[in-house]
Design an enzyme around this catalytic site. Structure first.
Site, PDB file in Angstrom:
ATOM      1  N   LYS A   1     -13.403   0.989  -1.633  1.00 39.94           N
ATOM      2  CA  LYS A   1     -14.106   1.079  -0.352  1.00 39.94           C
ATOM      3  C   LYS A   1     -15.389   1.893  -0.499  1.00 39.94           C
ATOM      4  CE  LYS A   1     -11.940   1.628   4.041  1.00 39.94           C
ATOM      5  NZ  LYS A   1     -10.870   2.100   4.907  1.00 39.94           N
TER       6      LYS A   1
ATOM      7  N   HIS B   1       9.829 -25.975   0.884  1.00 38.25           N
ATOM      8  CA  HIS B   1       9.298 -27.161   0.214  1.00 38.25           C
ATOM      9  C   HIS B   1       8.109 -26.840  -0.670  1.00 38.25           C
ATOM     10  CE1 HIS B   1      12.078 -29.448   2.639  1.00 38.25           C
ATOM     11  NE2 HIS B   1      11.778 -28.588   3.595  1.00 38.25           N
TER      12      HIS B   1
ATOM     13  N   GLU C   1       0.823  -1.222   0.000  1.00 36.71           N
ATOM     14  CA  GLU C   1       0.000   0.000   0.000  1.00 36.71           C
ATOM     15  C   GLU C   1       0.847   1.259   0.000  1.00 36.71           C
ATOM     16  OE1 GLU C   1      -2.991   0.313   3.054  1.00 36.71           O
ATOM     17  OE2 GLU C   1      -4.402  -0.845   1.873  1.00 36.71           O
TER      18      GLU C   1
HETATM   19  O1  LIG Z   1      -8.755   1.737  10.049  1.00 33.74           O
HETATM   20  P1  LIG Z   1      -9.739   1.808   8.945  1.00 33.74           P
HETATM   21  O2  LIG Z   1     -10.119   3.215   8.622  1.00 33.74           O
HETATM   22  O3  LIG Z   1     -10.946   0.956   9.235  1.00 33.74           O
HETATM   23  O4  LIG Z   1      -9.053   1.239   7.663  1.00 33.74           O
HETATM   24  C1  LIG Z   1      -8.636  -0.091   7.533  1.00 33.74           C
HETATM   25  C2  LIG Z   1      -7.894  -0.284   6.233  1.00 33.74           C
HETATM   26  O5  LIG Z   1      -8.762   0.177   5.197  1.00 33.74           O
HETATM   27  C3  LIG Z   1      -8.253   0.218   3.881  1.00 33.74           C
HETATM   28  O6  LIG Z   1      -8.191  -1.020   3.337  1.00 33.74           O
HETATM   29  C4  LIG Z   1      -6.948   0.926   3.792  1.00 33.74           C
HETATM   30  O7  LIG Z   1      -6.398   0.778   2.521  1.00 33.74           O
HETATM   31  C5  LIG Z   1      -5.991   0.421   4.822  1.00 33.74           C
HETATM   32  O8  LIG Z   1      -4.804   1.187   4.782  1.00 33.74           O
HETATM   33  C6  LIG Z   1      -6.594   0.506   6.189  1.00 33.74           C
HETATM   34  O9  LIG Z   1      -5.682   0.021   7.116  1.00 33.74           O
END
Ligand SMILES: O=P(O)(O)OC[C@H]1O[C@H](O)[C@H](O)[C@@H](O)[C@@H]1O
Length: 435
Positions: free
Chosen positions: A407, A296, A275
């Site tokens: 997201k 292995h 990331e």
């Molecule tokens: O801590 P949050 O806001 O729930 O985010 C959780 C995760 O969400 C996403 O996948 C981001 O790319 C991550 O970098 C982050 O750690």
């Protein structure tokens, strides 16, 4: 931690790095270090993570843990994903012993798995830490609502057993305020994948009774090695070498600890590396491996496949050991003279030598033992290595716009976001979205 880059240099490795190239890389490191120091001094977003060893308040974390947990606690469930789970999981998976509460991480939304995890818990003696920097991550919030429901169904007061770790505002913060839950703040300027050494990574460790101060002391010791030269700083030696090998064709980085206790560390590293550096068509693909097991399954490819890999070994100098019982089978007699630890060490050294002999670059990261101090150094060291690599690539190490897009679109598809976000996904996936 110590870093040995000998097997990544030109004499043995291809793609390798000549002494002259190393000197000029060191000049780049000096410039990058100035930028990193300035960012740390100004508390800039992301760079602030490297200040955590002196900023994290361990008393506050222990206090929150003590409000929900006690000697009767049998399990700590962390509800979080990505950077809100992997740092904490790395620490408890490395340090937990038989007598510690079980540390469980609900970082997936697989219904069957979640159901069976919840079914095996004694909720009367289970505590929960729900962690989300943004407070809006769908997987985390959905899982938390289900966990809360399970507590209610078992007539156990979840408000007495739940800590919330989140940002200044957002849905989770609101929930913590409404129910007067113990809550901790995700520090400003620290992206999730760099937050292992803050409340985000340390609550579960506190519930399990680990020494939080020693974790930070190990990180501080590593921070003290950050100078402007890769010849003096193990973290920079690693970051610079990984970057330089990538630019010479080693676009894959297989992280291979030789210790079961560090298996999750490779998972944490994968998020950190992917990331942080995977942007602008640049970056090095992290692969998770475990020694000796994956000798292995993967070693054939690493030694004889495409010359596009760096193998990063993590070795532990002093581990526990076990005698291998003697046997009267002649062909097995050689095992009776060794311990299991000696066998593991021999496997590691043989693998390292075998890659070097085939001209395949590898780097050895060494820690003395698996304890709080060494682990703090290992986490901090890789974070610093990653920040340095980000400077060398010239990318914005601390953002993850590609993940954010998906997201938001997920929320849109479920009706919790904007129609446009959902529509964008629909176009790509042939889903229909109703207005
Ligand atoms: O801590 P949050 O806001 O729930 O985010 C959780 C995760 O969400 C996403 O996948 C981001 O790319 C991550 O970098 C982050 O750690």
């Amino acid at each position: 931690m110590n870093v040995d880059i000998g097997n990544a240099l030109a004499s043995v490795a291809s793609p390798g790095i000549s002494r002259d190239a190393l000197e000029s890389l060191d000049d780049q490191v000096a410039v990058a270090h100035e930028r990193i120091e300035a960012g740390m001094d100004a508390g800039e977003h992301g760079y602030e993570a490297l200040n955590l060893p002196e900023r994290t308040d361990t008393d506050e974390i222990r206090l929150a843990a003590d409000r929900v947990a006690g000697p009767e606690t049998s399990a700590i469930v962390t509800v979080g994903i990505g950077g809100s789970a992997l740092g904490a999981a790395t620490i408890t998976d490395a340090l937990n012993g038989e007598d510690d509460p079980e540390a469980i991480y609900l970082d997936n939304v697989d219904p069957e798995w979640l159901t069976s995890e919840l079914a095996r818990l004694d909720l009367e003696t289970t505590v929960v830490n729900v962690v989300s920097r943004s407070g809006t991550t769908a997987e985390t919030l959905a899982n938390f609502l289900i966990v809360r429901d399970a507590f209610e169904a078992a007539s156990v007061d979840w408000t007495e057993r739940t800590i919330v770790t989140t940002g200044e505002s957002g849905p989770l913060r609101e929930l913590a305020d409404r129910h007067d839950l113990p809550s901790l703040k995700v520090p400003d300027g620290v992206p999730g994948r760099f937050s292992a050494l803050s409340a985000v990574g340390m609550v579960a460790a506190a519930v399990c009774g680990h020494d939080l101060d020693a974790l930070l002391e190990g990180a501080t010791a590593e921070a003290e090695t950050l100078t402007g030269s890769l010849f003096e700083c193990p973290a920079y030696a690693y970051g610079a070498m990984a970057y330089a090998l990538d630019t010479r064709g080693a676009g894959i980085n297989a992280m291979m600890p030789y210790a079961e206790a560090l298996e999750t560390y490779a998972e944490w590293f994968a998020q950190l590396w992917a990331e942080s550096l995977g942007k602008d068509d640049l970056g090095q693909t992290p692969v998770r491996a475990l020694g000796a097991t994956d000798q292995h399954s993967q070693l054939q490819l690493y030694r004889a496949g495409p010359r596009d890999k760096l193998v990063t070994f993590v070795s532990v100098e002093d581990g526990a050991d076990l005698e291998i019982p003697e046997t009267d089978v002649d062909d097995l007699a050689y095992l009776g003279d060794a311990t299991l630890g000696e066998l593991l060490d021999a496997e590691f050294e043989a693998t390292e030598a075998s890659l070097a002999a085939a001209g395949r670059p590898n780097v050895r990261v060494e820690i003395e033992r698996v304890d709080e101090f060494e682990l703090g150094g290992l986490l901090y060291g890789m974070e610093a290595a990653c920040v340095l690599a980000g400077e060398l690539y010239g990318v914005n190490t601390f953002e993850q716009p590609a993940v954010e897009w998906a997201k938001k679109a997920t929320r849109g598809l479920l009706g919790g976001g904007t129609f446009e976000e959902a529509e964008a996904v629909a176009e790509k996936t042939e889903l229909r979205v109703e207005r």
